[in-house]
Design an enzyme around this catalytic site. Structure first.
Site, short mmCIF file in Angstrom:
data_model
loop_
_atom_site.label_atom_id
_atom_site.label_comp_id
_atom_site.label_asym_id
_atom_site.label_seq_id
_atom_site.Cartn_x
_atom_site.Cartn_y
_atom_site.Cartn_z
N GLN A 53 12.04 -5.19 1.68
CA GLN A 53 12.03 -4.87 1.03
C GLN A 53 11.67 -3.74 1.74
O GLN A 53 10.74 -2.49 0.90
CB GLN A 53 10.91 -5.43 -0.23
CG GLN A 53 11.00 -6.44 -0.34
CD GLN A 53 12.41 -5.90 -2.23
OE1 GLN A 53 11.95 -4.90 -2.26
NE2 GLN A 53 12.76 -6.81 -2.06
N SER A 54 12.73 -2.99 3.11
CA SER A 54 12.40 -1.90 3.26
C SER A 54 12.50 -0.49 2.14
O SER A 54 13.25 -0.13 1.03
CB SER A 54 13.46 -1.17 4.34
OG SER A 54 13.89 0.23 4.41
#
Ligand SMILES: Cc1ncc(COP(=O)(O)O)c(C=O)c1O
Length: 337
Positions: free
Chosen positions: A81-82
């Protein structure tokens, strides 16, 4: 405001990607509810690049350097989930670069939405090539991908996780230039500039430029990533030193004190905290502003708690930098149930 420092900063190769300056707005209802300082929100979540965030400033300099070298392909790294990965995907799309994202499973969050919604969904929508792997396989995945790209004749520029190379950190110095101007126009003298800190580029840029411009505020990083906050201090110190080595005539005379608070991370990076979730819910309804459970929501919870603890007076002004991250809300929907 211009001086030798700002002139130097503005002449570095730069690809414009964002909407500047981002607004600095008062949160009147939250300030009144807490009965403490006036809370100002620096809206770097409105910076542009597919829902915005702090990486836009870093990517302007990183892509500026990449394009100056004739790069056609970007490879970068992050968690699944960068936000950095999603913003890099958007930046690459906007200038016509190929984008490869190596996303490692470093967060133990057991709900399926984590691996398919939020940032990772947007990465694909933005046309990036997504390579998911276990943390232990990151280097192997990188080596294989770089070899493949070399075979294809790609001209690759690698960006470290979070964009936190010295050049990326310098991109964040521009936030201080904006803040110096905006606070002067508003006639306020904030005591503290607070934000979520992880791969350290944001805090490095803020500390560096605050020193260069002799700003009176303290930059306070809320650790959301490192099990030992000493790592954060060591990395920021190292990035400041690297900036000084790369640009000796722009070096700080000495490394200043680095201020970090470790009390709000919770059990680990990427794990929401009860205080963070409560703060997100409360401020969404109170001010109509969204925060995320991994970064900005923990910084928000930290500020609320610091005010509750009496660490600011009602005559103080304090700035919270909204570093973005709301794209991950869809991935964390189960945390709010
Ligand atoms: C939304 C958000 N806030 C804060 C940070 C922390 O910034 P940095 O990695 O530069 O410390 C990040 C990046 O990791 C982020 O995505």
């Amino acid at each position: 405001m211009t001086n030798a420092f700002t002139d130097w900063l503005t002449q570095l190769p730069r690809q414009t990607l964002g909407h500047w300056p981002t607004p600095l707005v008062l949160l009147p209802r939250l300030s009144a509810e807490l009965g403490g300082p006036r809370i100002w929100l620096k809206r770097d979540d409105c910076s542009g690049l597919a829902t915005g965030g702090n990486k836009t400033r870093k990517l302007e300099y990183l892509l500026g350097a990449a394009l100056a070298q004739g790069t056609d392909t970007i490879v970068t790294y992050g968690a699944v989930q960068s936000n950095h990965a999603r913003q890099t995907a958007a930046a690459c799309a906007s200038v016509g670069l190929q984008c490869h994202l190596i996303l490692s499973q470093r967060v133990d969050w057991p709900y399926p939405a984590y691996n398919s919604q939020g940032n990772v969904f947007l990465d694909s929508l933005l046309g990036a090539h997504v390579h998911q792997c276990e943390v232990a396989d990151t280097e192997m995945t990188r080596t294989k991908l770089l070899a493949q790209l070399e075979d294809q004749g790609a001209r690759v520029y690698e960006i470290p996780a979070g964009g936190s190379a010295p050049l990326g950190a310098l991109g964040y110095a521009n936030c201080v230039l904006e803040l110096a101007q905006q606070t002067e126009q508003l006639g306020i003298q904030p005591k503290t500039v607070l934000h979520a800190s992880a791969s350290c580029g944001t805090q490095t840029g803020l500390v560096y430029a605050s020193e260069r411009l002799q700003c009176d505020w303290q930059v306070l990083g809320i650790n959301v990533y490192h099990p030992d906050p000493a790592t954060l201090v060591a990395r920021i110190t190292s990035l400041l030193e690297k900036i000084g080595e790369t640009y000796p005539d722009q070096a700080l005379a000495k490394i200043p004190d680095i201020h970090v608070n470790h009390a709000y991370m919770g059990s680990a990076y990427g794990q929401p905290t009860e205080a963070g979730l409560q703060a997100i819910r409360w401020v969404a309804g109170l001010e109509g502003v969204l925060f995320d459970p991994v970064y900005s929501g923990k910084a928000l919870a930290a500020l609320i708690d610091q005010i509750d603890l009496g660490n600011f007076s009602h005559t103080d002004d304090v700035i919270l930098i909204h570093t973005g991250g709301v794209a991950s809300l869809a991935a964390y929907v189960d945390a709010f149930k």
